[in-house]
Enzyme design. Structure first.
Site, PDB file in Angstrom:
ATOM      1  N   GLU A 245      15.595  -9.277 -61.203  1.00 55.52           N
ATOM      2  CA  GLU A 245      16.076 -10.012 -62.368  1.00 55.52           C
ATOM      3  C   GLU A 245      14.922 -10.907 -62.771  1.00 55.52           C
ATOM      4  O   GLU A 245      14.583 -11.878 -62.081  1.00 55.52           O
ATOM      5  CB  GLU A 245      17.331 -10.806 -62.014  1.00 55.52           C
ATOM      6  CG  GLU A 245      17.959 -11.549 -63.165  1.00 55.52           C
ATOM      7  CD  GLU A 245      17.410 -12.950 -63.295  1.00 55.52           C
ATOM      8  OE1 GLU A 245      16.647 -13.178 -64.270  1.00 55.52           O
ATOM      9  OE2 GLU A 245      17.718 -13.794 -62.460  1.00 55.52           O
TER      10      GLU A 245
ATOM     11  N   CYS B 170      15.788 -18.521 -66.796  1.00 55.91           N
ATOM     12  CA  CYS B 170      15.464 -17.138 -67.137  1.00 55.91           C
ATOM     13  C   CYS B 170      16.239 -16.671 -68.359  1.00 55.91           C
ATOM     14  O   CYS B 170      15.862 -15.694 -69.002  1.00 55.91           O
ATOM     15  CB  CYS B 170      15.734 -16.222 -65.951  1.00 55.91           C
ATOM     16  SG  CYS B 170      17.450 -16.281 -65.360  1.00 55.91           S
TER      17      CYS B 170
END
Length: 671
Positions: free
Chosen positions: A258, A297
């Site tokens: 990720e 993120c």
């Protein structure tokens, strides 16, 4: 706070920093706040401890037992969360930022635990899909199942969420029945270690189920095998380095990444200044730029707006950002510092690259002195089609770029130029705009967050990954997934197709399969408590004739006078019916009347039915009977459990006319 020495937890023992430990400097004032790493850790022993101790202990537990463990663990961490908040300002984060990390991690673990109790079996095998009938008579069948992988999960986490990053990976891993080795980023490892220490001190987790590495991973990746899993969160460059490890490739080690991405937020073409959607869009963009000082993120890096609204959005957003108070995260500042001086240097370097294609409209906005402080930077790119850097370079801080689009397909194309993101958001009041954007862009984004004035009060926010939904994305975003409820649990399990007879599948899955052996109990199953009911326990009722008077009474009593039940000629004209037929729900009522027991007993309530289907019409004069079989048992509390019964109705020719699954709550023992 000086003198913090976060320790590793290896094979059941705490190991402090070594002589080569690295200092961790405060992003607020530059002072040393901790020393970490540098110890000579035995990675072979860590893996062996996980495989020999943790794995077997976890696999011996059922999914529900592991879910209860996670719920208790989340509650324990929650009871001590102020200890984590006390350390949180050292990371540069405000208390509000810390809540996203600390509370978010606790909530995520709680939700995953709930998913395990509600959506996974009270057993050791997860059933994936329906039984596949692969033989004519049904004596040879197939069932996809999932079981825990018999290796160790290595979690390599990023610096920006030291608590949530650990807990959101641990929850599905432990629920799957797989032990984990956690490796946090060194810059904020002291906060991760404090939370991890709570996990150990809780006494809730089996020995060997969790271990912690503070510092480097040494040769750990070179020791992993085909049953192991690596789950990584961080930059795309680091993900590439890790997944290119020769041993991981040669051993086909499952690798999930990720990665940070250039997430976009799009203002719909229907939205105009002064509307609720416009204000929502501006507020959301400002929030995503300043929460955690933009170190998320999922933060918005590209703000894509209609050409006609370019000036209005830029001005409104700039005004809001100028009002952001930046300062000591332990105080009342709205935005704290970046995690380190190195992170600040990287953000400034990337911002300079963006400046080659865009203009910072907040030029001159200042931040306090301190190694980690930086002011928000809002860039304006007039020609995003010609731009490359604005679609390729991410400044991992309070930095974003506004750019115009001509029409909705152009907006989607610009969003997609990020080459894969964790999330793209759209603010629009037009559902057709939402549909068109989704079709053009969903393939490039792990999550689409679409909101308007109707949902805005309850919406969770562009940058909030939810444990119920997948967190990941294609391309630059890493190509992997985390979370997603049970989907996230399955990343740590092996899917296998089991082929065999109905008896074999029943034995393997713990769920009765039609065609498997039926058991005749010592009494009617509704007279037996949850504890004693056996899977496969079956009764076959006496038949009951369905009369025309029954059909007419049911029709008038319920108001269901559909022609197939009331008009012989019209029913015969229907190719599905031979003439007037019984209501399907009349048959269900008759079925219940055939198998229920009227007196008080262990059955507490019927709670629903699943998979109802009608295979053959029943005409007046037909005689129906029922087969009732205990299909599945799930203990819900110490007092009662859920029994799923496989119910089939047959006519006098032994032809199946209906089928469904009945759910009942049954007392564990009689009072």
């Amino acid at each position: 706070m000086n003198g913090i020495a976060p320790e590793s937890y290896v094979a059941g023992k705490w190991i402090g920093p070594g002589t080569a430990a690295k200092p961790i400097m405060s992003p607020v004032d530059g002072s040393e706040i901790a020393r970490a790493g540098g110890a000579d850790l035995d990675f072979a022993a860590m893996r062996a401890f996980a495989l020999d101790k943790g794995g077997p202990a976890l696999r011996a537990m059922t999914f529900h037992q592991r879910a209860k463990m996670l719920k208790a663990l989340a509650g324990y961490i929650g009871s001590r969360k102020e200890e984590l908040y006390a350390l949180n300002p050292l990371t540069g984060a405000t208390r509000k930022d810390g809540a996203v990390d600390i509370e978010g991690g606790i909530i995520t673990m709680t939700v995953i635990a709930g998913k395990g109790r509600r959506e996974m079996p009270d057993g050791h095998v997860y059933i994936d899909g329906e039984v596949e009938r692969i033989s004519r008579s049904g004596t040879f069948l197939a069932q996809h199942i999932a079981v825990p992988r018999q290796g160790v999960a290595v979690h390599i986490n990023a610096f920006n969420f030291p608590v949530w990053g650990m807990l959101e990976k641990l929850a599905p891993t432990l629920l799957a029945g797989m032990p984990a080795i956690v490796k946090p980023a060194t810059q904020t490892c002291y906060l991760t270690e404090a939370c991890f220490r709570m996990i150990v001190e809780s006494g809730l987790v089996p020995e060997g189920a969790v271990q912690l590495i503070v510092g480097g991973t040494g040769d750990l990746l070179d020791r992993l095998g085909p049953q192991d899993v690596v789950s990584f969160t961080g930059s795309a460059d680091t993900a590439l380095t890790l997944r290119s490890n020769r041993n991981l490739l040669s051993q086909s080690v499952r690798f999930m990444a990720e990665a940070d991405s250039l997430n976009a937020s799009v203002l719909g073409p229907d939205v105009v200044p002064g509307s609720e959607e416009f204000d929502l869009f501006v507020k959301q963009a400002a929030t995503e730029m300043t929460v955690k000082a933009g170190q998320k993120c999922t933060a918005i890096r590209r703000i894509i707006v209609p050409e006609a609204q370019m000036d209005a959005v830029t001005e409104a957003l700039a005004e809001r950002l100028r009002g952001t108070t930046i300062g000591d995260p332990a105080g009342d500042a709205r935005m704290g510092a970046l995690a380190s001086a190195a992170q600040r240097a990287d953000v400034l370097e990337k911002a300079a690259m963006l400046a080659s294609e865009a203009t910072n409209v907040l030029e001159g906005l200042t931040a306090p002195d301190g190694p980690g402080f930086v002011a928000p930077m809002l860039f304006r790119c007039a020609d995003p089609d010609a731009g490359r850097t604005v679609h390729d370079v991410e400044a991992f801080g309070p930095v974003s770029t506004v750019m115009p689009y001509r029409d909705l397909p152009h907006a989607a194309a610009l969003a997609n130029r990020g080459n894969g993101s964790l999330v793209a958001s759209l603010v629009t009041g037009d559902p057709q705009v939402a549909r068109a954007f989704t079709l053009d862009s969903a393939a490039w984004h792990g999550r689409l967050y679409i909101t308007d004035r109707t949902s805005m009060k309850e919406a969770t926010g562009h940058g909030s990954p939810l444990p119920h939904l997948v967190h990941g994305g294609p391309g630059r975003a890493g190509g992997g997934e985390e979370l997603g409820g049970v989907r996230g649990v399955l990343h740590y399990m092996q899917r296998t197709a089991v082929q065999g007879s109905p008896d074999v599948l029943t034995a393997v899955t713990g769920q009765w399969v039609p065609g498997a052996r039926e058991i005749e109990g010592p009494a009617h199953p509704f007279r037996r408590t949850f504890r004693y009911i056996e899977i496969g326990e079956t009764i076959v009722t006496e038949p009951r004739e369905v009369t025309l008077e029954d059909i007419e009474h049911f029709a008038h009593f319920t108001g269901d006078t559909f022609y197939a039940h009331m008009d012989e000629a019209a029913a015969q004209a229907n190719p599905f019916f031979p003439g007037r037929v019984a209501h399907g729900y009349l048959l269900l009522s008759f079925a219940a009347g055939l198998f229920v027991m009227p007196d008080p007993g262990p059955v507490l309530a019927n709670t629903g039915l699943n998979g109802l289907s009608f295979q053959k019409p029943v005409s007046p004069g037909d005689r129906v009977h029922v087969r009732l079989t205990a299909r599945r048992k799930t203990q819900r509390t110490d007092a009662y459990g859920e029994v799923a019964w496989h119910v089939t109705l047959y006519n006098q020719e032994a032809e199946q006319v209906a089928e469904y699954e009945l759910l009942t709550m049954v007392a564990y023992e009689m009072p």
